[in-house]
Design an enzyme around this catalytic site. Sequence first.
Site, PDB file in Angstrom:
ATOM      1  N   GLU A 165       0.529  -8.441  -0.675  1.00 23.28           N
ATOM      2  CA  GLU A 165       1.188  -7.396  -0.027  1.00 23.28           C
ATOM      3  C   GLU A 165       0.354  -6.651   0.614  1.00 23.28           C
ATOM      4  O   GLU A 165       0.843  -5.603   1.805  1.00 23.28           O
ATOM      5  CB  GLU A 165       1.946  -6.381  -0.975  1.00 23.28           C
ATOM      6  CG  GLU A 165       2.992  -7.054  -1.976  1.00 23.28           C
ATOM      7  CD  GLU A 165       3.522  -6.260  -3.001  1.00 23.28           C
ATOM      8  OE1 GLU A 165       4.946  -6.435  -3.217  1.00 23.28           O
ATOM      9  OE2 GLU A 165       2.767  -5.443  -3.543  1.00 23.28           O
TER      10      GLU A 165
ATOM     11  N   ASP B 294       4.184  -3.462   0.495  1.00 23.87           N
ATOM     12  CA  ASP B 294       5.290  -3.633  -0.144  1.00 23.87           C
ATOM     13  C   ASP B 294       6.609  -3.377   0.415  1.00 23.87           C
ATOM     14  O   ASP B 294       7.559  -3.789   0.364  1.00 23.87           O
ATOM     15  CB  ASP B 294       5.160  -2.901  -1.671  1.00 23.87           C
ATOM     16  CG  ASP B 294       6.360  -2.801  -2.549  1.00 23.87           C
ATOM     17  OD1 ASP B 294       6.773  -4.106  -2.954  1.00 23.87           O
ATOM     18  OD2 ASP B 294       7.016  -1.874  -2.537  1.00 23.87           O
TER      19      ASP B 294
END
Length: 237
Positions: free
Chosen positions: A125, A53
């Site tokens: 992610e 992320d």
Amino acid sequence: MKSTRKLAELESRIGYKFHNFDLLVQAMTHSSYANEHKAARMKDNERLEFLGDAVLEVTSSEFLFHNYPDLPEGDLTKLRASIVCEPTLALCTKEIELGSYLQLGKGEEHTGGRHRDSIVSDAMEALIGAIYLDGGFANAKEFILKYIMKDIENKQLFYDSKTILQEIVQRDFKGDEIVYTLTGEEGPDHDKKFIVELHIGEKNASQGIGRTKKAAEQEAAYRAIIDLKGKTKEICT
């Protein structure tokens, strides 16, 4: 555990071969699977998701900073949000069929977790985080630019479709109201799809199908905008 051959297929799809194959295995391991196989001491992908992320935020911010030099900070923030939010990240996973490579617990498997936006977007992610640890920032950035930072206008439109449609109707169809109506449901409870019709005033403008009512409304709004603008682009559902 997914076979080595299956995950090697994923490597081929994304064009990146891991030096530490265990990182790829971890990236594709959902917490539900790890919890069901505690004896094997498997690691789930949540920590890699956290890392990925951060790498995604830096890369997307840099990309937008250089490619949209005239946008102020607030608009850059909004544009970035439309690209890296859960629904649009989930759309990005469809190109590489990421959901098919996930290791899920039996409960998640039976309730449609392989197609759930939250699970596949988190896995995307985690995969970014795994590539970053295995091959450094340059390789992670290349992956992000190839599979996420493209078709920006379409992704922003999809993300903001209900708001954008409201603005169009207020400007061009004064007095008309947008109404979303749930008209049907398909599939078993664990893998249900909702069907929504969108009316602008008296006109049946479009239909949307999604795994939640909100997603179906969003798609209906998107398709109405495309029709109003005379475009023909399609989205993944």
